[in-house]
Scaffold this motif. Structure first.
Motif, PDB file in Angstrom:
ATOM      1  N   SER A 219       0.844  -1.183   0.000  1.00 31.61           N
ATOM      2  CA  SER A 219       0.000   0.000   0.000  1.00 31.61           C
ATOM      3  C   SER A 219       0.885   1.242   0.000  1.00 31.61           C
ATOM      4  CB  SER A 219      -0.896  -0.002   1.237  1.00 31.61           C
ATOM      5  OG  SER A 219      -0.093   0.132   2.380  1.00 31.61           O
ATOM      6  N   ASP A 220       0.341   2.334  -0.424  1.00 25.37           N
ATOM      7  CA  ASP A 220       1.133   3.565  -0.515  1.00 25.37           C
ATOM      8  C   ASP A 220       1.715   3.952   0.835  1.00 25.37           C
ATOM      9  OD1 ASP A 220       0.866   3.758  -3.129  1.00 25.37           O
ATOM     10  OD2 ASP A 220      -0.763   5.255  -3.124  1.00 25.37           O
ATOM     11  N   ARG A 221       0.898   3.722   1.872  1.00 26.84           N
ATOM     12  CA  ARG A 221       1.342   4.096   3.216  1.00 26.84           C
ATOM     13  C   ARG A 221       2.597   3.317   3.610  1.00 26.84           C
ATOM     14  NH1 ARG A 221      -0.078   5.360   8.714  1.00 26.84           N
ATOM     15  NH2 ARG A 221       0.023   3.268   9.568  1.00 26.84           N
ATOM     16  N   ASP A 222       2.513   2.000   3.419  1.00 25.40           N
ATOM     17  CA  ASP A 222       3.663   1.159   3.780  1.00 25.40           C
ATOM     18  C   ASP A 222       4.892   1.546   2.970  1.00 25.40           C
ATOM     19  OD1 ASP A 222       2.277  -0.224   5.617  1.00 25.40           O
ATOM     20  OD2 ASP A 222       1.711  -1.884   4.248  1.00 25.40           O
ATOM     21  N   LEU A 223       4.640   1.785   1.677  1.00 28.85           N
ATOM     22  CA  LEU A 223       5.750   2.118   0.789  1.00 28.85           C
ATOM     23  C   LEU A 223       6.428   3.398   1.249  1.00 28.85           C
ATOM     24  CD1 LEU A 223       7.077   0.994  -1.729  1.00 28.85           C
ATOM     25  CD2 LEU A 223       5.774   2.650  -3.060  1.00 28.85           C
ATOM     26  N   VAL A 224       5.650   4.339   1.656  1.00 26.70           N
ATOM     27  CA  VAL A 224       6.209   5.616   2.120  1.00 26.70           C
ATOM     28  C   VAL A 224       7.127   5.367   3.308  1.00 26.70           C
ATOM     29  CG1 VAL A 224       5.651   7.766   3.306  1.00 26.70           C
ATOM     30  CG2 VAL A 224       4.419   7.127   1.232  1.00 26.70           C
ATOM     31  N   PHE A 225       6.664   4.517   4.213  1.00 26.29           N
ATOM     32  CA  PHE A 225       7.493   4.247   5.390  1.00 26.29           C
ATOM     33  C   PHE A 225       8.816   3.577   5.006  1.00 26.29           C
ATOM     34  CE2 PHE A 225       3.474   4.382   8.045  1.00 26.29           C
ATOM     35  CZ  PHE A 225       3.823   5.595   8.628  1.00 26.29           C
ATOM     36  N   ILE A 226       8.711   2.627   4.089  1.00 22.08           N
ATOM     37  CA  ILE A 226       9.932   1.933   3.654  1.00 22.08           C
ATOM     38  C   ILE A 226      10.897   2.922   3.005  1.00 22.08           C
ATOM     39  CG2 ILE A 226      10.849   0.281   1.981  1.00 22.08           C
ATOM     40  CD1 ILE A 226       8.419  -1.446   2.487  1.00 22.08           C
ATOM     41  N   LEU A 227      10.341   3.748   2.127  1.00 24.60           N
ATOM     42  CA  LEU A 227      11.212   4.693   1.428  1.00 24.60           C
ATOM     43  C   LEU A 227      11.827   5.688   2.398  1.00 24.60           C
ATOM     44  CD1 LEU A 227       9.228   5.341  -1.865  1.00 24.60           C
ATOM     45  CD2 LEU A 227      11.067   3.730  -1.407  1.00 24.60           C
ATOM     46  N   ARG A 228      11.009   6.039   3.413  1.00 23.24           N
ATOM     47  CA  ARG A 228      11.545   6.971   4.399  1.00 23.24           C
ATOM     48  C   ARG A 228      12.719   6.325   5.154  1.00 23.24           C
ATOM     49  NH1 ARG A 228       7.215   9.379   8.415  1.00 23.24           N
ATOM     50  NH2 ARG A 228       6.052  10.065   6.591  1.00 23.24           N
ATOM     51  N   ALA A 229      12.535   5.046   5.457  1.00 25.04           N
ATOM     52  CA  ALA A 229      13.619   4.328   6.143  1.00 25.04           C
ATOM     53  C   ALA A 229      14.864   4.283   5.271  1.00 25.04           C
ATOM     54  CB  ALA A 229      13.173   2.918   6.490  1.00 25.04           C
ATOM     55  N   CYS A 230      14.633   4.054   3.979  1.00 27.17           N
ATOM     56  CA  CYS A 230      15.775   4.027   3.059  1.00 27.17           C
ATOM     57  C   CYS A 230      16.496   5.367   3.068  1.00 27.17           C
ATOM     58  CB  CYS A 230      15.314   3.721   1.642  1.00 27.17           C
ATOM     59  SG  CYS A 230      14.851   2.016   1.415  1.00 27.17           S
ATOM     60  N   ASP A 231      15.718   6.428   3.012  1.00 31.23           N
ATOM     61  CA  ASP A 231      16.322   7.766   3.030  1.00 31.23           C
ATOM     62  C   ASP A 231      17.130   7.964   4.297  1.00 31.23           C
ATOM     63  OD1 ASP A 231      15.501   8.619   0.596  1.00 31.23           O
ATOM     64  OD2 ASP A 231      13.532   9.304   1.314  1.00 31.23           O
ATOM     65  N   LEU A 232      16.542   7.486   5.408  1.00 32.52           N
ATOM     66  CA  LEU A 232      17.228   7.626   6.685  1.00 32.52           C
ATOM     67  C   LEU A 232      18.565   6.909   6.630  1.00 32.52           C
ATOM     68  CD1 LEU A 232      17.232   8.341   9.769  1.00 32.52           C
ATOM     69  CD2 LEU A 232      16.273   6.070  10.113  1.00 32.52           C
ATOM     70  N   LEU A 233      18.507   5.700   6.113  1.00 35.85           N
ATOM     71  CA  LEU A 233      19.738   4.894   6.070  1.00 35.85           C
ATOM     72  C   LEU A 233      20.815   5.600   5.238  1.00 35.85           C
ATOM     73  CD1 LEU A 233      19.649   1.068   5.868  1.00 35.85           C
ATOM     74  CD2 LEU A 233      21.572   2.321   4.978  1.00 35.85           C
ATOM     75  N   LEU A 234      20.403   6.106   4.094  1.00 36.83           N
ATOM     76  CA  LEU A 234      21.375   6.789   3.243  1.00 36.83           C
ATOM     77  C   LEU A 234      21.897   8.040   3.930  1.00 36.83           C
ATOM     78  CD1 LEU A 234      19.798   6.363  -0.292  1.00 36.83           C
ATOM     79  CD2 LEU A 234      21.665   5.100   0.748  1.00 36.83           C
ATOM     80  N   ASP A 235      20.997   8.730   4.637  1.00 37.63           N
ATOM     81  CA  ASP A 235      21.401   9.925   5.367  1.00 37.63           C
ATOM     82  C   ASP A 235      22.458   9.588   6.414  1.00 37.63           C
ATOM     83  OD1 ASP A 235      20.338  12.066   4.261  1.00 37.63           O
ATOM     84  OD2 ASP A 235      18.745  12.411   5.737  1.00 37.63           O
ATOM     85  N   ILE A 236      22.141   8.524   7.168  1.00 38.41           N
ATOM     86  CA  ILE A 236      23.082   8.101   8.210  1.00 38.41           C
ATOM     87  C   ILE A 236      24.425   7.742   7.585  1.00 38.41           C
ATOM     88  CG2 ILE A 236      23.559   6.342   9.947  1.00 38.41           C
ATOM     89  CD1 ILE A 236      20.566   6.115  10.403  1.00 38.41           C
ATOM     90  N   ASN A 237      24.328   7.124   6.426  1.00 41.72           N
ATOM     91  CA  ASN A 237      25.555   6.743   5.740  1.00 41.72           C
ATOM     92  C   ASN A 237      26.366   7.969   5.345  1.00 41.72           C
ATOM     93  OD1 ASN A 237      27.239   4.720   4.652  1.00 41.72           O
ATOM     94  ND2 ASN A 237      26.596   5.389   2.616  1.00 41.72           N
ATOM     95  N   VAL A 238      25.656   9.007   4.941  1.00 40.04           N
ATOM     96  CA  VAL A 238      26.356  10.246   4.579  1.00 40.04           C
ATOM     97  C   VAL A 238      27.102  10.779   5.801  1.00 40.04           C
ATOM     98  CG1 VAL A 238      26.020  12.656   3.952  1.00 40.04           C
ATOM     99  CG2 VAL A 238      24.853  10.870   2.675  1.00 40.04           C
TER     100      VAL A 238
END
Lengths: 528, 143
Positions: A219-238
């Motif tokens: 669902s769009d909601r779940d996808l948003v959360f996953i993508l947000r987590a991905c962004d977080l991970l990449l951010d942390i990596n930066v």
């Protein structure tokens, strides 16, 4: 920094897979290695105070918790937004700013002066580096936690992806690209190729197209959360990257000896991979080449000679070496790195002179490894001078030879009388044997039998037999035996009268039997 | 190449001295011309074994155009001839070729050459003037 180094810096998080295994022991170290900031500095800059104290708080909180424990605490199913749980997320922006500030700073000389002048009060710069050093552990925990969250939720869409792409950062990038529709992943091939090998991209596209039919749409909601987590991970990596860059530039203070061996970039990579300088110094040297290996399961690495293509493998020192010496060079260098790390930890030689000494040693050793084997001169053959053997046969050797010679009898047997039929006889094996000239008229032997082949006895054997004969002829022992035997004879006699005693004396009867045989043996012995 | 590294004997006197001066080693002299094919091959072989046999043989080269003194005496008409001497005595070897005085054919193997030199040395030490080669070269003889 060239491209490869940049790529390596990207890979830092890849080590987090292994990190999670070691986290338990690592935290034991960190607990007594907390860096506390001097009071005066904290008070002087109130704006900074908040950030650093918050970092410290996080480090303290995380000191005793492993990733596994945290995963147990928060069940992944119930958590919808991992970003809310992240401890580092609120700090990211501030951290980035601070890191930029520090890396931009030009007046390092002054800070160095400060730190050397007063050992008690470390300079602000130094303490921040130490703090960052601690923070890397937390960041890596965070990365693996987020990674497991994404894996857990994205599994329904593309279950194979997590085994295909082990690196959490690459995994996130793929997820960000693929999102919900696996069908169109082929369109993003070029983008995938930027951070994955061609081979990997092909495999991903193939398996994605297979899964596309039976795919579960989030669902769009779940996808948003996953993508947000991905962004977080990449951010942390930066942030992790920035910390690495900062540490690389300031490693002169933290690990001067190690960085004078392998250079600041690799040093910071190693320190971040292990978690801290203390952990690096307590890592077995054989584990150091494995730090930063991107993907243990890759088929590419098995094709090469060395599988341990980690940070050290890509370092300036090792990279340009021919393949056959790389393994040995890795061993040499990693041994010295651990030694240097221990020296750095003890801060006994802040100038890094022992590191320079080590690097010279390493250079010498590698030079020796690279040197072609010395050409061996043709060895001159010895002059073929024949010398007569000095050894003579001697009596014993002659006797031995005689024993194997053909006897006169045998020779005569092989001879045939001219113009006469040979007489034959059957031997003990029932075979017909020609007599030849061995027997004259009346079957008399014409030749002497070979006496050498008779069984003989050695001198020592003769002596031994004589001695034993003497012992048997010893009057005392004979008397003793005769006494017993006489007694037994009496018993036997009496047993005729008394049946009950018979069993009692049976063995004596046997002995008397033996006694009867013995005298003949004794006579034989004395004859010899 | 071999001819560059092996010592050359430039006059008859040198040849005599080389044969005379060696007391306990075999003297192996290749007579021929450096530029001829067979000589080149033989020189290469000789150079290859020179270091190995140095305990019991010395190897020299002699150009038959530069030093024609021995041509008639030793009948040096072949492009490449190898002769053996021991204590100023000419050593003969029965190769099975019919000519026992000299080795005037090509040998393909270093070890074979070493074996021949060794055999001649053994015979020479025992005072023999003629030895039998370890291999029979009658079938390999050039026409």
């Amino acid at each position: 920094m060239d491209e490869l180094e940049k790529e390596l810096l990207d890979d830092f998080a890849s080590s987090s897979d292994e990190e999670s295994q070691h986290d338990g022991e690592k935290n034991e170290f960190t607990s007594d290695h907390q860096v506390t900031l001097p009071e005066s500095i904290n008070k002087a800059d109130s704006g900074v105070d908040s950030l650093e104290s918050r970092i410290e708080k996080i480090i303290k909180q995380n000191a005793h918790i492993t990733v596994e424990e945290r995963l147990r605490q928060i069940s992944l199913e119930s958590v919808e937004d991992i970003t809310e749980l992240s401890k580092i997320k609120p700090l990211i922006e501030e951290l980035k700013g601070r890191l930029d500030d520090y890396s931009r700073e030009e007046n390092r000389d002054l800070l160095d002066l400060l730190s050397t002048a007063d050992q008690q009060f470390k300079s602000k710069d130094n303490s921040f580096i130490f703090l960052m050093n601690e923070l890397t552990q937390v960041i890596q925990q965070e990365i693996s936690l987020t990674h497991s969250f994404i894996k857990f939720h994205y599994k329904v869409v593309f279950p194979e992806l997590e085994s295909l792409v082990l690196n959490p950062i690459d995994y996130c990038r793929v997820v960000l690209i693929a999102k919900n529709d696996l069908n169109n992943i082929k369109a993003h091939e070029e983008v995938l190729r930027v951070f994955l090998s061609n081979e990997k991209v092909l495999v991903i596209i193939m398996s994605a197209s297979q899964h596309a039919k039976s795919q579960f749409n989030l669902s769009d909601r779940d996808l948003v959360f996953i993508l947000r987590a991905c962004d977080l991970l990449l951010d942390i990596n930066v942030v992790l990257e920035r910390i690495t860059n900062l540490m690389t530039s300031k490693l002169g203070d933290l690990a001067p000896n190690v960085s004078s061996i392998v250079g600041p970039v690799v040093t910071s990579q190693l320190i971040i991979a292990t978690g801290s300088l203390k952990n690096l110094s307590s890592t077995p040297s054989c584990n150091i080449p494995a730090l930063g290996v991107r993907d243990m399961s890759s088929s590419e690495s098995t094709r090469k000679e060395t599988r341990q293509t980690g940070y050290l493998y890509h370092s300036e020192l090792i990279r340009n070496l021919p393949r056959d010496v790389i393994k040995q060079a890795l061993r040499i260098v990693s041994g010295k790195i651990v030694l240097a790390a221990r020296i750095d930890l003890a801060k006994s030689l802040p100038t890094g002179e022992i590191g320079q000494k080590y690097s010279r040693e390493i250079e010498n050793k590698i030079d020796k490894l690279l040197a072609p084997p010395e050409r061996q001169e043709d060895k001159a053959l010895p002059a073929p001078i024949e010398q007569k053997s000095k050894k003579r046969g001697g009596r014993r050797f002659r006797k031995m030879k005689e024993r194997f010679q053909m006897s006169e009898l045998g020779k005569a047997q092989n001879r045939l009388e001219f113009g006469k039929a040979e007489e034959t006889m059957t031997n003990s094996f029932g075979e017909e044997v020609g007599i030849g000239m061995s027997r004259g008229s009346g079957g008399r032997l014409t030749a002497k039998m070979n006496s050498n082949t008779m069984p003989g006895m050695s001198k020592a054997m003769k002596n031994r037999l004589q001695n034993s004969a003497k012992i048997t002829s010893n009057p005392l022992s004979e008397d003793f035996e005769s006494i017993i035997l006489n007694g037994s004879d009496n018993n036997v006699k009496s047993s005729n009268q008394n049946e009950g005693v018979l069993e009692n004396t049976k063995w004596l009867g046997g002995m008397s039997k033996r006694k009867n045989e013995e005298p003949t043996v004794a006579i034989k012995k004395t004859k010899l | 190449m071999g001819s560059v590294f092996l010592p050359h004997l430039h006059t008859g006197w040198h040849v005599d001295q080389a044969i005379l001066s060696e007391d306990d080693r075999l003297v192996v002299i290749r007579f021929g011309r450096d530029y001829e094919r067979e000589c080149m091959i033989m020189d290469e072989l000789l150079f290859g074994i020179a270091e190995k046999v140095k305990n019991f043989a010395t190897i020299y080269l002699c150009d038959i155009d530069e030093v024609p003194d021995f041509n008639t005496m030793y009948e040096l008409y072949d492009p490449c001839t190898v002769m053996f001497f021991y204590r100023n005595k000419h050593m003969m070897c029965d190769f099975g070729t019919g000519n026992n005085n000299k080795l005037n054919f090509l040998i393909s193997d270093k070890q074979e050459l070493i074996d021949i030199i060794e055999t001649i040395y053994r015979g020479a030490r025992k005072g023999k003037g003629l030895v039998v080669s370890p291999r029979d070269y009658s079938t390999r003889r050039r026409p």
